[in-house]
Design a protein around this motif. Sequence first.
Motif, short mmCIF file in Angstrom:
data_model
loop_
_atom_site.label_atom_id
_atom_site.label_comp_id
_atom_site.label_asym_id
_atom_site.label_seq_id
_atom_site.Cartn_x
_atom_site.Cartn_y
_atom_site.Cartn_z
N ALA A 30 -6.58 11.97 -0.16
CA ALA A 30 -6.04 10.69 -0.62
C ALA A 30 -5.17 10.05 0.45
CB ALA A 30 -5.23 10.91 -1.90
N ALA A 31 -4.36 10.87 1.13
CA ALA A 31 -3.47 10.36 2.17
C ALA A 31 -4.26 9.72 3.30
CB ALA A 31 -2.58 11.48 2.69
N ARG A 32 -5.33 10.38 3.71
CA ARG A 32 -6.17 9.84 4.79
C ARG A 32 -6.82 8.53 4.35
NH1 ARG A 32 -7.57 15.28 5.60
NH2 ARG A 32 -9.43 15.05 4.29
N SER A 33 -7.32 8.50 3.14
CA SER A 33 -7.99 7.30 2.64
C SER A 33 -7.04 6.12 2.53
CB SER A 33 -8.62 7.58 1.27
OG SER A 33 -9.59 8.60 1.35
N VAL A 34 -5.83 6.38 2.03
CA VAL A 34 -4.84 5.30 1.89
C VAL A 34 -4.38 4.80 3.25
CG1 VAL A 34 -2.47 4.80 1.14
CG2 VAL A 34 -4.08 5.90 -0.43
N SER A 35 -4.21 5.71 4.20
CA SER A 35 -3.85 5.29 5.57
C SER A 35 -4.93 4.40 6.17
CB SER A 35 -3.62 6.52 6.45
OG SER A 35 -2.45 7.20 6.07
N GLU A 36 -6.19 4.76 5.93
CA GLU A 36 -7.30 3.95 6.43
C GLU A 36 -7.29 2.57 5.80
OE1 GLU A 36 -10.89 6.11 5.73
OE2 GLU A 36 -10.40 7.71 7.15
N ILE A 37 -7.02 2.53 4.49
CA ILE A 37 -6.97 1.24 3.79
C ILE A 37 -5.85 0.37 4.35
CG2 ILE A 37 -6.42 0.14 1.58
CD1 ILE A 37 -7.96 2.46 0.24
N THR A 38 -4.68 0.97 4.58
CA THR A 38 -3.56 0.23 5.15
C THR A 38 -3.95 -0.41 6.47
OG1 THR A 38 -1.88 1.61 4.06
CG2 THR A 38 -1.21 0.43 6.05
N ASN A 39 -4.60 0.36 7.33
CA ASN A 39 -4.98 -0.16 8.64
C ASN A 39 -6.11 -1.18 8.56
OD1 ASN A 39 -3.31 1.24 10.77
ND2 ASN A 39 -4.00 3.02 9.61
N LYS A 40 -7.03 -0.99 7.63
CA LYS A 40 -8.11 -1.97 7.46
C LYS A 40 -7.59 -3.29 6.92
CE LYS A 40 -11.97 1.27 6.83
NZ LYS A 40 -12.94 1.84 5.88
N LEU A 41 -6.57 -3.23 6.07
CA LEU A 41 -6.00 -4.47 5.52
C LEU A 41 -5.39 -5.34 6.62
CD1 LEU A 41 -4.26 -3.30 2.21
CD2 LEU A 41 -6.20 -4.86 2.42
N THR A 99 0.83 -1.21 0.00
CA THR A 99 0.00 0.00 0.00
C THR A 99 0.87 1.26 0.00
OG1 THR A 99 -0.14 0.24 2.42
CG2 THR A 99 -1.77 -1.18 1.37
N ALA A 100 0.23 2.36 -0.36
CA ALA A 100 0.81 3.72 -0.28
C ALA A 100 1.97 3.94 -1.23
CB ALA A 100 1.23 4.05 1.15
N GLU A 101 1.97 3.24 -2.37
CA GLU A 101 3.00 3.55 -3.36
C GLU A 101 2.92 5.04 -3.73
OE1 GLU A 101 -0.39 1.52 -5.70
OE2 GLU A 101 0.61 1.33 -3.76
N PRO A 143 6.20 -8.68 8.04
CA PRO A 143 5.62 -7.50 7.40
C PRO A 143 5.72 -6.28 8.31
CG PRO A 143 4.19 -9.39 7.11
CD PRO A 143 5.26 -9.82 8.07
N ILE A 144 5.81 -5.11 7.71
CA ILE A 144 5.97 -3.88 8.48
C ILE A 144 5.00 -2.81 8.00
CG2 ILE A 144 8.40 -4.27 9.06
CD1 ILE A 144 9.11 -2.30 6.77
N VAL A 145 4.60 -1.96 8.93
CA VAL A 145 3.97 -0.68 8.57
C VAL A 145 5.08 0.36 8.71
CG1 VAL A 145 2.29 1.07 9.22
CG2 VAL A 145 1.65 -1.35 9.23
N VAL A 199 4.02 7.08 0.10
CA VAL A 199 4.97 6.78 1.17
C VAL A 199 6.11 7.80 1.21
CG1 VAL A 199 6.37 5.20 -0.23
CG2 VAL A 199 6.30 4.92 2.27
N LEU A 200 6.39 8.41 0.06
CA LEU A 200 7.42 9.46 -0.01
C LEU A 200 7.03 10.67 0.83
CD1 LEU A 200 8.04 9.17 -3.83
CD2 LEU A 200 9.85 8.89 -2.12
N ASP A 201 5.73 10.87 1.00
CA ASP A 201 5.22 12.02 1.73
C ASP A 201 4.64 11.63 3.09
OD1 ASP A 201 5.79 14.17 -0.12
OD2 ASP A 201 4.31 13.22 -1.44
N SER A 202 5.26 10.63 3.71
CA SER A 202 4.99 10.25 5.10
C SER A 202 3.62 9.62 5.32
CB SER A 202 5.16 11.46 6.03
OG SER A 202 6.48 11.95 5.94
N VAL A 203 3.06 9.02 4.30
CA VAL A 203 1.83 8.24 4.47
C VAL A 203 2.22 6.81 4.86
CG1 VAL A 203 -0.23 7.32 3.32
CG2 VAL A 203 0.56 9.65 2.83
N GLU A 204 1.53 6.25 5.85
CA GLU A 204 1.84 4.90 6.31
C GLU A 204 1.68 3.88 5.17
OE1 GLU A 204 1.06 4.49 11.07
OE2 GLU A 204 -0.62 4.09 9.71
N ALA A 205 2.66 2.98 5.06
CA ALA A 205 2.65 1.98 4.00
C ALA A 205 2.84 0.59 4.58
CB ALA A 205 3.78 2.27 3.00
N LEU A 206 2.21 -0.38 3.94
CA LEU A 206 2.37 -1.77 4.32
C LEU A 206 3.36 -2.42 3.36
CD1 LEU A 206 1.65 -4.36 5.83
CD2 LEU A 206 -0.44 -4.53 4.44
N ALA A 207 4.49 -2.88 3.90
CA ALA A 207 5.54 -3.49 3.09
C ALA A 207 5.79 -4.92 3.56
CB ALA A 207 6.83 -2.67 3.19
#
Length: 313
Positions: free
Chosen positions: A222-233, A14-16, A168-170, A19-27
């Motif tokens: 978009a940042a808020r939505s992607v962060s929510e998706i990361t956490n929901k996943l 997530t957050a491709e 896996p990491i956030v 992630v460059l702009d400090s949005v949480e990403a699942l790697a």
Amino acid sequence: MKKSFYSHGKVLLTAEYLVLDSVEALALPTKKGQWLYIEENDSNHIAWKSVDHEGNVWFDTKINLPFGITDEAEDDTQPVLNDEEGLGITETLLEILTEAKKLNPNFLSDKGYLVETRLEFDRHWGLGSSSTLINNIAQWAKVDAFKLLENSFGGSGYDVAAAQHELPIVYKRTEAKPIIKEIDFNPSFKEHLFFVYLNQKQNSKDSIKRYQSLPLKDFDTAARSVSEITNKLLDCSSLDEFTELIDTHEEIISKIIKTETIKSKLFPDYSGSIKSLGGWGGDFVLVTGTLPDMDYFRAKEYTTIIPYTEMVL
């Protein structure tokens, strides 16, 4: 005395770009990575050899100490890259080693070295041949891998973080040091997840440059939505919920980077979901479906298909 260092490859779920702009990403660290073997000698140069996943030498050069590039590889009978490409890679390698020495002046001080890198995955797959190299060199030089990345290649650093972890990491980029949290991500429906290679490697630097040149309209939303998706996943328990989340994620990123989704561009009639991973347009995509469903991609000559359980650590 021979030393060895190891780093895992990576998949960014997530957050491709964001992630460059400090949005949480699942790697996700991958099962396969890269080795770095070091043997000291008294030669006053670095004899460097890079070996691919099939055991073939794909790059071979010599770097004088203090730093300099020789005209030819040490053994010109080896299958080296063409002169222009090989010299470019040598210069990039020299840049990484130089930055490592700036961070630790005692690095490469008074020895010569035989160095060999050994990839466990195809170097064209985009699983982190550069990030694993940087993390391995950082271990060798005893320096901070994130600082070495920032001073050389640049990027968010999620790939270096994945190289260092077994789970896996956030990941969240910050101005000081990144925030990294190991998490338990083990989808119960993983037998329905596959990685399909798009038959071309994506240039990470080019993807970053293009993203950074865009006017990011509605970025905060978009940042808020992607962060929510990361956490929901992280708590996702069904394939239906998973597909809904990744489909929404694709649409968000598509609007931000003004690029058509891979599914609509290449696979519009595929019955399952398809999600880009990292820079759009190359490397692997994640697809949902069954083993028989993968014949759809094989029929279109996308024949490198790896089940989730074989890819992810």
